[in-house]
Design a protein around this motif. Structure first.
Motif, mmCIF file in Angstrom:
data_model
loop_
_atom_site.group_PDB
_atom_site.id
_atom_site.type_symbol
_atom_site.label_atom_id
_atom_site.label_comp_id
_atom_site.label_asym_id
_atom_site.label_seq_id
_atom_site.Cartn_x
_atom_site.Cartn_y
_atom_site.Cartn_z
ATOM 1 N N SER A 36 -29.830 -0.129 -9.031
ATOM 2 C CA SER A 36 -31.110 0.538 -8.794
ATOM 3 C C SER A 36 -31.052 2.042 -9.021
ATOM 4 C CB SER A 36 -31.598 0.248 -7.359
ATOM 5 O OG SER A 36 -30.805 0.939 -6.398
ATOM 6 N N VAL A 37 -29.838 2.615 -9.003
ATOM 7 C CA VAL A 37 -29.715 4.062 -9.216
ATOM 8 C C VAL A 37 -28.918 4.394 -10.473
ATOM 9 C CG1 VAL A 37 -29.944 4.587 -6.756
ATOM 10 C CG2 VAL A 37 -27.658 4.227 -7.727
ATOM 11 N N ARG A 38 -28.711 3.415 -11.335
ATOM 12 C CA ARG A 38 -27.927 3.662 -12.558
ATOM 13 C C ARG A 38 -28.561 4.763 -13.403
ATOM 14 N NH1 ARG A 38 -24.341 1.241 -16.116
ATOM 15 N NH2 ARG A 38 -23.963 -0.441 -14.651
ATOM 16 N N THR A 39 -29.846 4.636 -13.671
ATOM 17 C CA THR A 39 -30.527 5.641 -14.501
ATOM 18 C C THR A 39 -30.586 6.986 -13.793
ATOM 19 O OG1 THR A 39 -31.865 3.935 -15.586
ATOM 20 C CG2 THR A 39 -32.671 6.201 -15.704
ATOM 21 N N LYS A 40 -30.869 6.954 -12.504
ATOM 22 C CA LYS A 40 -30.942 8.196 -11.723
ATOM 23 C C LYS A 40 -29.591 8.911 -11.734
ATOM 24 C CE LYS A 40 -33.420 7.955 -8.052
ATOM 25 N NZ LYS A 40 -34.542 8.865 -8.354
ATOM 26 N N MET A 290 -31.525 14.317 -2.535
ATOM 27 C CA MET A 290 -31.354 13.499 -1.335
ATOM 28 C C MET A 290 -32.677 12.813 -1.079
ATOM 29 S SD MET A 290 -29.919 14.364 2.462
ATOM 30 C CE MET A 290 -29.763 13.020 3.678
ATOM 31 N N GLU A 291 -32.731 11.525 -1.386
ATOM 32 C CA GLU A 291 -34.010 10.837 -1.319
ATOM 33 C C GLU A 291 -33.831 9.348 -1.079
ATOM 34 O OE1 GLU A 291 -35.452 11.955 -5.157
ATOM 35 O OE2 GLU A 291 -34.626 10.182 -6.148
ATOM 36 N N GLU A 292 -34.896 8.720 -0.677
ATOM 37 C CA GLU A 292 -34.924 7.275 -0.523
ATOM 38 C C GLU A 292 -35.079 6.617 -1.887
ATOM 39 O OE1 GLU A 292 -37.540 3.748 1.725
ATOM 40 O OE2 GLU A 292 -38.168 5.849 1.817
ATOM 41 N N VAL A 293 -34.363 5.522 -2.091
ATOM 42 C CA VAL A 293 -34.533 4.726 -3.305
ATOM 43 C C VAL A 293 -34.759 3.278 -2.896
ATOM 44 C CG1 VAL A 293 -33.262 6.204 -4.902
ATOM 45 C CG2 VAL A 293 -32.013 4.545 -3.524
ATOM 46 N N LYS A 294 -35.591 2.620 -3.607
ATOM 47 C CA LYS A 294 -35.962 1.242 -3.259
ATOM 48 C C LYS A 294 -34.891 0.263 -3.721
ATOM 49 C CE LYS A 294 -39.756 -2.106 -3.879
ATOM 50 N NZ LYS A 294 -40.063 -2.261 -2.448
ATOM 51 N N HIS A 295 -34.440 -0.567 -2.794
ATOM 52 C CA HIS A 295 -33.507 -1.631 -3.150
ATOM 53 C C HIS A 295 -34.275 -2.756 -3.827
ATOM 54 C CE1 HIS A 295 -30.613 -4.925 -2.744
ATOM 55 N NE2 HIS A 295 -29.679 -4.003 -2.529
ATOM 56 N N PRO A 296 -33.742 -3.307 -4.927
ATOM 57 C CA PRO A 296 -34.460 -4.363 -5.644
ATOM 58 C C PRO A 296 -34.802 -5.585 -4.804
ATOM 59 C CG PRO A 296 -32.668 -3.513 -6.987
ATOM 60 C CD PRO A 296 -32.510 -2.905 -5.628
ATOM 61 N N MET A 297 -34.030 -5.839 -3.736
ATOM 62 C CA MET A 297 -34.277 -7.011 -2.891
ATOM 63 C C MET A 297 -35.025 -6.646 -1.612
ATOM 64 S SD MET A 297 -30.642 -9.036 -3.177
ATOM 65 C CE MET A 297 -29.908 -9.460 -4.757
ATOM 66 N N GLU A 298 -35.535 -5.429 -1.537
ATOM 67 C CA GLU A 298 -36.149 -4.941 -0.303
ATOM 68 C C GLU A 298 -37.302 -5.805 0.177
ATOM 69 O OE1 GLU A 298 -38.839 -1.078 0.755
ATOM 70 O OE2 GLU A 298 -36.884 -0.668 -0.142
ATOM 71 N N ASP A 299 -38.117 -6.286 -0.735
ATOM 72 C CA ASP A 299 -39.289 -7.083 -0.360
ATOM 73 C C ASP A 299 -39.060 -8.576 -0.558
ATOM 74 O OD1 ASP A 299 -40.785 -4.753 0.248
ATOM 75 O OD2 ASP A 299 -41.191 -4.468 -1.882
ATOM 76 N N MET A 300 -37.809 -8.959 -0.715
ATOM 77 C CA MET A 300 -37.479 -10.348 -1.007
ATOM 78 C C MET A 300 -36.892 -11.030 0.228
ATOM 79 S SD MET A 300 -34.712 -11.725 -3.824
ATOM 80 C CE MET A 300 -35.384 -10.589 -5.022
#
Length: 364
Positions: A36-40, A290-300
């Protein structure tokens, strides 16, 4: 009754090898976080890495464990540095191909054998030079001013031990009725918070010594949104279910009540503002991101089998160390059955937070 010793995590790793319960086969949740943070990560390295004007880059992954996750992280860093180098060459700044020295760090009992058996071919062809560095990342592991980029993911919620007061019957922080920091008892929370601040401070200070001026530290991990209690998250619910299983096992004579009451997980999920404060306190790094990033499984909604496999892989070591080999499999089997009887209601749980931190070592 004498005070009980706190739960120690001196030597247990994730489950090694490539068996059905191994970390290699049960770390897709962590892998999704990294992806989820590869590009970032790539964009930040391109923008923030100074021109070191060197032909050797030294990279360390702290808390590497075993398997493809650490290899993917390092590969992304190397490919990005190569791209940045190419951009510099196109400007006429450099025309030499760099070497990459990669250091994989984890506890001494980590399964480094399996890790090195799975190294990609370009390591074996000596395009990249790799070695294992056993030891706690809460201490300095490398010589001063020797690393250019450090990385760690899904690690800093693990403490090196549990706070002494939570295992002390004479302390207001005695955590008799839980095996983790629920955030429901202020004294317990403060004991965990104090240890967390000390140890993360030590982690940052160690990296201060190891990283060169302008060096980068990339951190991916888990915390709680300000105001959210651990007990309200799905991970907190899981810890409570494990505790219930232990209590039932004590009643059945499989383990003792004393053993259960003295067991506390060396894990602390800080509030986001607590994390920010400890990162700022060192003063030797600038916080670039320093920030929040969404986990791909967060809503799963995660399946029962998936949850059971994650916690078997990650908790096996600490449970075995405290209770012994004869208890751990029985406990985790009971936990899996309990999940089937009482599935986690993800809609009723509050969310924890995945964070991404990108630090840059200030120029001396």
């Amino acid at each position: 009754m004498a005070n009980r010793m706190p739960t120690s995590i001196h030597s247990y790793p994730m489950i090694g090898g490539d068996g059905p319960h191994s970390y290699i086969r049960n770390s897709s949740y962590q892998k999704a976080a990294i992806e989820s943070v590869r590009t970032k990560t790539r964009e930040a390295i391109l923008a923030k890495t100074p021109n070191f004007d060197l032909n050797i880059y030294k990279i360390a992954d702290f808390g590497c464990s075993v398997g493809s996750n650490t290899l993917d992280v390092v590969q992304n860093i190397i490919e990005t540095l190569k791209l940045k180098r190419q951009q510099e060459e196109n400007k006429g700044d450099n025309n030499e191909h760099p070497e990459f020295h990669v250091f994989f760090n984890d506890k001494p009992d980590n399964d480094f054998n399996t890790l090195f058996k799975t190294l990609p071919q370009y390591y074996l062809d000596r395009e990249v030079f790799a070695c294992g560095v056993p030891g706690s990342f809460y201490h300095q592991l490398f010589s001063r001013n020797s690393l250019h980029i450090g990385h760690t993911s899904n690690t800093l919620h693990w403490l090196s031990t549990t706070p002494e007061d939570v295992c002390n019957q004479n302390s207001q922080a005695w955590n008799k009725n839980s095996i983790h920091c629920t955030n429901l008892v202020n004294e317990v929370t403060q004991a965990y918070k104090k240890l967390f601040e000390k140890e993360i401070g030590a982690f940052i200070e160690a990296r201060t010594q190891e990283l060169v001026s302008g060096g980068l530290m990339i951190i991916l991990g888990w915390c709680l949104p300000d105001g959210v209690k651990m007990i309200r998250t799905w991970k907190g619910v899981v810890f409570d279910m494990i505790e219930d299983c232990l209590i039932h096992m004590a009643k059945s004579g499989i383990t003792s009540v004393e053993k259960v009451e003295s067991f506390n997980l060396p894990i602390y999920f800080p509030q986001f503002n607590e994390l920010k404060e400890v990162m700022e306190k060192n003063g030797c790094f600038t916080i670039e991101i320093m920030e929040e990033v969404k986990h791909p499984m967060e809503d799963m909604p995660l399946s029962n089998d998936f949850i059971a496999s994650i916690f078997r892989t990650t908790m096996h070591g600490v449970i075995e160390e405290h209770f012994g080999d004869g208890v751990v499999d029985e406990l985790l089997d009971r936990f899996a059955k309990e999940l089937t009887k009482h599935p986690i209601d993800f809609k009723d749980c509050q969310k924890d937070m995945q964070y991404f931190i990108f630090l840059k070592r200030k120029t001396d």
